[in-house]
Design a protein around this motif. Structure first.
Motif, short mmCIF file in Angstrom:
data_model
loop_
_atom_site.label_atom_id
_atom_site.label_comp_id
_atom_site.label_asym_id
_atom_site.label_seq_id
_atom_site.Cartn_x
_atom_site.Cartn_y
_atom_site.Cartn_z
N ASP A 64 3.39 -27.10 7.07
CA ASP A 64 2.38 -28.12 7.32
C ASP A 64 1.39 -28.16 6.16
OD1 ASP A 64 3.57 -28.55 9.78
OD2 ASP A 64 2.07 -27.42 10.90
N ILE A 65 0.88 -29.35 5.86
CA ILE A 65 -0.16 -29.51 4.84
C ILE A 65 -1.47 -29.73 5.57
CG2 ILE A 65 -0.96 -30.92 2.91
CD1 ILE A 65 2.03 -31.66 2.45
N ARG A 66 -2.43 -28.85 5.32
CA ARG A 66 -3.71 -28.91 6.04
C ARG A 66 -4.86 -28.92 5.04
NH1 ARG A 66 -4.14 -24.30 10.30
NH2 ARG A 66 -5.94 -25.57 10.86
N ARG A 67 -5.70 -29.95 5.14
CA ARG A 67 -6.90 -30.08 4.31
C ARG A 67 -8.07 -30.39 5.25
NH1 ARG A 67 -3.54 -28.27 1.60
NH2 ARG A 67 -2.57 -29.08 -0.28
N ARG A 68 -9.25 -30.45 4.69
CA ARG A 68 -10.45 -30.70 5.49
C ARG A 68 -10.35 -32.03 6.24
NH1 ARG A 68 -14.35 -28.61 8.53
NH2 ARG A 68 -16.27 -29.79 8.44
N TYR A 69 -9.92 -33.08 5.55
CA TYR A 69 -9.85 -34.41 6.15
C TYR A 69 -8.45 -35.01 6.08
CZ TYR A 69 -14.89 -33.93 5.90
OH TYR A 69 -16.17 -33.47 6.04
N PHE A 70 -7.45 -34.16 6.15
CA PHE A 70 -6.06 -34.64 6.08
C PHE A 70 -5.15 -33.57 6.65
CE2 PHE A 70 -1.95 -34.70 3.92
CZ PHE A 70 -1.55 -36.00 4.14
N VAL A 71 -4.12 -34.02 7.37
CA VAL A 71 -3.10 -33.10 7.85
C VAL A 71 -1.76 -33.84 7.85
CG1 VAL A 71 -3.41 -33.63 10.32
CG2 VAL A 71 -2.52 -31.39 9.63
N ASP A 72 -0.71 -33.13 7.48
CA ASP A 72 0.64 -33.69 7.51
C ASP A 72 1.53 -32.65 8.18
OD1 ASP A 72 2.96 -35.11 7.20
OD2 ASP A 72 2.83 -35.25 5.01
N ARG A 73 1.99 -32.98 9.36
CA ARG A 73 2.80 -32.08 10.18
C ARG A 73 4.23 -32.12 9.65
NH1 ARG A 73 5.86 -33.45 13.97
NH2 ARG A 73 4.91 -35.47 14.33
N ARG A 74 4.58 -31.15 8.81
CA ARG A 74 5.89 -31.17 8.15
C ARG A 74 6.80 -30.02 8.55
NH1 ARG A 74 5.60 -33.28 2.03
NH2 ARG A 74 4.49 -35.20 2.45
N GLY A 75 6.24 -28.96 9.12
CA GLY A 75 7.04 -27.79 9.42
C GLY A 75 8.13 -28.06 10.44
N PRO A 76 9.32 -27.52 10.21
CA PRO A 76 10.43 -27.72 11.15
C PRO A 76 10.21 -27.04 12.50
CG PRO A 76 11.04 -26.14 9.45
CD PRO A 76 9.70 -26.71 9.05
N HIS A 77 9.23 -26.15 12.56
CA HIS A 77 8.98 -25.44 13.82
C HIS A 77 8.52 -26.39 14.93
CE1 HIS A 77 5.05 -25.58 11.84
NE2 HIS A 77 4.52 -25.47 13.04
#
Length: 153
Positions: A64-77
């Motif tokens: 997953d990509i996690r920032r203060r004002y952004f998130v992208d749920r990418r993990g296969p989990h």
């Protein structure tokens, strides 16, 4: 607030119920300090006629990509959690929608959130959307292109 479910309704009386164990996990990801990054996952539960009950969530993890004002749920989990719940429950528990956090007290969807949901969250069933803020949780149902905010009960 942690020992009871959180309930929302729409204009027709259909309920969205978030079970206490899920609520506790969601609240644990609130962005309470200036260093907290957004978090995201999927909602897992069951549809009971016009009502929806959230029993589980996937949580942020590797990929997953996690920032203060952004998130992208990418993990296969995330998909693995859905698959496991579906198999364990003989299909009763299923993917219901998505959740993420915002660094604001009373959250509301950004233009990016709305656009992403409209483009990528395509399903025959109504889907659930949650944004966890520091003090409140925003909830909505997505029906085709229409995103309808829900009211806390």
């Amino acid at each position: 607030m942690l020992n009871t479910e959180l309930t929302f309704t729409d204009e027709f009386g259909s309920l969205l119920v978030i079970m206490p164990s899920v609520l506790k996990k969601l609240l644990g990801y609130r962005q309470l300090d200036s260093f907290s990054n957004e978090a995201a996952g999927v909602l897992i539960g069951e549809r009971r006629e016009s009502h929806v009950v959230v029993h589980e969530i996937s949580e942020p993890g590797e990929g997953d990509i996690r920032r203060r004002y952004f998130v992208d749920r990418r993990g296969p989990h995330h998909q693995a959690v859905v698959n496991e719940a579906f198999a364990r429950s003989s299909g009763r528990l299923q993917y219901l929608g998505e959740w993420h956090t915002h660094a604001e007290d009373s959250p509301s969807p950004s233009a990016m959130d709305l656009g992403t949901w409209r483009r990528h969250l395509v399903a025959q069933e109504k889907m659930v959307l949650l944004i966890v803020g520091r003090k409140k949780i925003w909830a909505a149902k997505k029906d085709a292109e229409l995103i309808v905010p829900l009211i806390g009960v």
